[in-house]
Each structure stands twice: as C-alpha cells, then as structure tokens.
Design a protein around this motif. Structure first.
Motif, PDB file in Angstrom:
ATOM      1  N   UNK A  24      19.228 -29.281 -25.250  1.00  0.00           N
ATOM      2  CA  UNK A  24      19.493 -29.061 -26.697  1.00  0.00           C
ATOM      3  C   UNK A  24      18.394 -29.619 -27.748  1.00  0.00           C
ATOM      4  N   UNK A  25      17.626 -30.645 -27.303  1.00  0.00           N
ATOM      5  CA  UNK A  25      16.746 -31.196 -27.959  1.00  0.00           C
ATOM      6  C   UNK A  25      15.289 -30.364 -27.831  1.00  0.00           C
ATOM      7  N   UNK A  26      15.536 -29.090 -27.321  1.00  0.00           N
ATOM      8  CA  UNK A  26      14.210 -28.212 -27.433  1.00  0.00           C
ATOM      9  C   UNK A  26      13.233 -28.209 -26.195  1.00  0.00           C
ATOM     10  N   UNK A  27      13.781 -28.926 -25.060  1.00  0.00           N
ATOM     11  CA  UNK A  27      12.879 -29.034 -23.979  1.00  0.00           C
ATOM     12  C   UNK A  27      13.207 -28.140 -22.760  1.00  0.00           C
ATOM     13  N   UNK A  28      12.141 -27.595 -22.155  1.00  0.00           N
ATOM     14  CA  UNK A  28      12.366 -26.923 -21.013  1.00  0.00           C
ATOM     15  C   UNK A  28      12.715 -28.023 -19.715  1.00  0.00           C
ATOM     16  N   UNK A  29      13.822 -27.965 -19.020  1.00  0.00           N
ATOM     17  CA  UNK A  29      13.794 -28.820 -18.098  1.00  0.00           C
ATOM     18  C   UNK A  29      14.081 -28.412 -16.536  1.00  0.00           C
ATOM     19  N   UNK A  30      13.496 -28.858 -15.808  1.00  0.00           N
ATOM     20  CA  UNK A  30      13.452 -28.357 -14.283  1.00  0.00           C
ATOM     21  C   UNK A  30      14.393 -29.818 -13.518  1.00  0.00           C
ATOM     22  N   UNK A  31      15.030 -29.546 -12.761  1.00  0.00           N
ATOM     23  CA  UNK A  31      15.776 -30.775 -12.064  1.00  0.00           C
ATOM     24  C   UNK A  31      15.489 -30.879 -10.774  1.00  0.00           C
ATOM     25  N   UNK A  32      15.678 -32.132 -10.155  1.00  0.00           N
ATOM     26  CA  UNK A  32      15.361 -32.181  -8.738  1.00  0.00           C
ATOM     27  C   UNK A  32      16.433 -33.409  -8.380  1.00  0.00           C
ATOM     28  N   UNK A  33      17.100 -33.269  -7.097  1.00  0.00           N
ATOM     29  CA  UNK A  33      18.185 -34.238  -6.733  1.00  0.00           C
ATOM     30  C   UNK A  33      17.389 -35.388  -6.048  1.00  0.00           C
ATOM     31  N   UNK A  34      16.115 -35.135  -5.664  1.00  0.00           N
ATOM     32  CA  UNK A  34      15.574 -36.571  -4.944  1.00  0.00           C
ATOM     33  C   UNK A  34      14.128 -36.050  -5.289  1.00  0.00           C
ATOM     34  N   UNK A  35      13.380 -37.324  -4.784  1.00  0.00           N
ATOM     35  CA  UNK A  35      11.684 -37.125  -4.982  1.00  0.00           C
ATOM     36  C   UNK A  35      11.227 -36.223  -4.251  1.00  0.00           C
ATOM     37  N   UNK A  36      11.610 -35.966  -2.888  1.00  0.00           N
ATOM     38  CA  UNK A  36      10.950 -34.824  -2.034  1.00  0.00           C
ATOM     39  C   UNK A  36      11.274 -33.591  -2.831  1.00  0.00           C
ATOM     40  N   UNK A  37      12.335 -33.107  -3.317  1.00  0.00           N
ATOM     41  CA  UNK A  37      12.592 -32.010  -3.895  1.00  0.00           C
ATOM     42  C   UNK A  37      11.744 -31.680  -5.189  1.00  0.00           C
ATOM     43  N   UNK A  38      11.640 -32.783  -6.093  1.00  0.00           N
ATOM     44  CA  UNK A  38      10.815 -32.940  -7.154  1.00  0.00           C
ATOM     45  C   UNK A  38       9.328 -32.758  -7.041  1.00  0.00           C
ATOM     46  N   UNK A  39       8.847 -33.325  -5.689  1.00  0.00           N
ATOM     47  CA  UNK A  39       7.529 -33.245  -5.160  1.00  0.00           C
ATOM     48  C   UNK A  39       7.037 -31.717  -4.958  1.00  0.00           C
ATOM     49  N   UNK A  40       7.898 -31.154  -3.856  1.00  0.00           N
ATOM     50  CA  UNK A  40       7.717 -29.763  -3.753  1.00  0.00           C
ATOM     51  C   UNK A  40       7.421 -28.929  -4.916  1.00  0.00           C
ATOM     52  N   UNK A  41       8.563 -29.085  -6.041  1.00  0.00           N
ATOM     53  CA  UNK A  41       8.367 -28.191  -6.945  1.00  0.00           C
ATOM     54  C   UNK A  41       7.028 -28.381  -7.812  1.00  0.00           C
ATOM     55  N   UNK A  42       6.424 -29.720  -7.762  1.00  0.00           N
ATOM     56  CA  UNK A  42       5.292 -29.881  -8.215  1.00  0.00           C
ATOM     57  C   UNK A  42       4.108 -29.291  -7.686  1.00  0.00           C
ATOM     58  N   UNK A  43       4.146 -28.874  -6.415  1.00  0.00           N
ATOM     59  CA  UNK A  43       3.181 -28.344  -5.724  1.00  0.00           C
ATOM     60  C   UNK A  43       2.777 -27.011  -6.386  1.00  0.00           C
ATOM     61  N   UNK A  44       3.771 -26.375  -6.983  1.00  0.00           N
ATOM     62  CA  UNK A  44       3.653 -24.963  -7.828  1.00  0.00           C
ATOM     63  C   UNK A  44       3.600 -25.021  -9.329  1.00  0.00           C
ATOM     64  N   UNK A  45       4.050 -26.152  -9.720  1.00  0.00           N
ATOM     65  CA  UNK A  45       4.256 -26.287 -11.293  1.00  0.00           C
ATOM     66  C   UNK A  45       3.777 -27.665 -11.657  1.00  0.00           C
TER      67      UNK A  45
END
Length: 231
Positions: A24-45
């Motif tokens: 709502x504040x104008x940001x694009x947000x990707x969520x992850x339920x844990x650090x492993x999931x977040x790290x996996x997403x960061x390998x491509x983004x």
C-alpha cells in the motif's frame, strides 16, 4: 519503478500484514516463510532491500545475514531486522553482523516504511557519489572506463565464453541497459536511447552491479562478454 523488497518471516499473520502495508506504501514485495526459501528466491532475483525476522527455525536471521554478506552480490544490500527481541545486547549483535536497521516487535508500520525509504535513499545517494551506476564528476575516470570498455570490445571475438558462476536472471530492461553499457555508452546516452531518466538508468546499472557481483562499468562489461550476457 517501485523498489523490490524481500520480506522473510515465519509468522503468517505478521508476514501478510507487513506485506500488505508495504504494498500500500508503493513497494513491490516478495515474501518467504523462512531464510532457506528467501535465499532460494535470491538466487534468481536481487531485491533492493531485505526485511527479515531474527528468530526463525533452521536458519535464523543472523545466519541469513551472514550468508548474504559472504556473497559479493549482496554485500551492500540493505537489511532490516524485525524481531520480538528488543534487548540492547540483541541489537548490538545485529549491528555487529552488519544489519542496517533493527526494529523490535510490536512496531509501528509507518516507522518501518520510513526506515525502508531512508535506507533506499541512502543507497541511491551513495551510488550516485561512488560511481555505482552514476555519472561521476571525475571525467578522467570516466574517460578511462570508456577507453577500457572500447578496448574490450575490440577483443570481443577473441574472448572465450564460459558459463556464469551463478544464476543470473535479467529483466528485459536490465538486458537493454547492459547491452548499451557494453557498447561503451554512459548513463545520459543510455537514458536518451531508452527514452527514460538518467536516475532510472542509474538504478538499473546499480542492479546489474549487484546481480553480477561487479563494482565498475569495466568489470561489468568484461563479465558480460566473458559469460555471453551482452547481446
């Protein structure tokens, strides 16, 4: 172009509430339920900023932060810790681990937005003064980088191609900017060619540095040519 944030929190209620407020504040947000999931997403983004809980199963926030800081792609990435632990010792541990901001729960979402905006603004200001994608006033250095890029281009056919050492996922606009940087164009010229602002070009070049783990235009072009990224 809205900033891309990665939000990592194992509590679904908090995760969704914070995500909604940030969007709502104008940001694009990707969520992850844990650090492993977040790290996996960061390998491509490559996000512009990471917001992470500290107390998480398997990999906690401190371990996640170390993982980012040990990777050249994410060493300068702004990171905000959200945690129920608000003791001074915990905050000190966070700052020693190179976290950029530390916000104990419960927190005012407006404060989080202010912190995010401040960190993004500081990062953009630093980029514009250090040459991370910006037109710097050091004309001699600019001329030197252009000369080096031109020299690389003359040797283009002799450069041996090899796969990139890590997964690199470029958006169409990032690819366009990379191609023009690889032609030896500076940001003002690229902005005119793509009919956009110099500021936007700076942001894209900064993202290219982050995604490729390079620190200058010359390094970026050499990396792109060696790994077949420039078209």
């Amino acid at each position: 172009m809205s900033a891309q944030l990665l939000l990592v929190d194992d509590e679904p209620g908090i995760r969704e509430a914070v995500k909604d407020y940030l969007q709502e504040s104008g940001f694009s947000v990707q969520v992850a339920s844990n650090a492993l999931e977040g790290w996996e997403w960061m390998q491509m983004n490559t996000p512009d900023l990471v917001i992470s809980d500290v107390m998480m199963p398997q990999v906690d926030g401190y371990q996640f932060l170390k993982q980012m800081r040990d990777d050249p792609r994410f060493q300068a990435l702004p990171v905000v810790f959200l945690t129920a632990k608000g003791m001074t010792g915990d905050r000190i541990q966070g700052y020693h681990a190179s976290v950029d901001a530390y916000l104990p729960k419960p927190f005012d979402p407006d404060e989080l937005v202010a912190i995010v905006e401040n960190l993004l603004a500081r990062r953009a200001a630093k980029a514009s003064t250090t040459g991370d994608g910006a037109e710097t006033p050091d004309l001699a250095e600019l001329a030197n980088q252009i000369a080096q890029i031109k020299a690389l281009l003359t040797q283009r056919n002799a450069i041996s191609l090899s796969p990139a050492p890590f997964k690199i996922d470029l958006t169409p606009r990032e690819q366009s900017v990379l191609n023009l940087v690889a032609e030896g164009l500076m940001n003002k010229e690229i902005a005119r060619r793509l009919e956009t602002s110099v500021r936007n070009v700076e942001k894209y070049v900064s993202r290219l540095f982050s995604k490729t783990g390079t620190n200058s235009r010359t390094e970026l072009v050499r990396f792109a040519l060696e790994h077949g990224l420039a078209k």
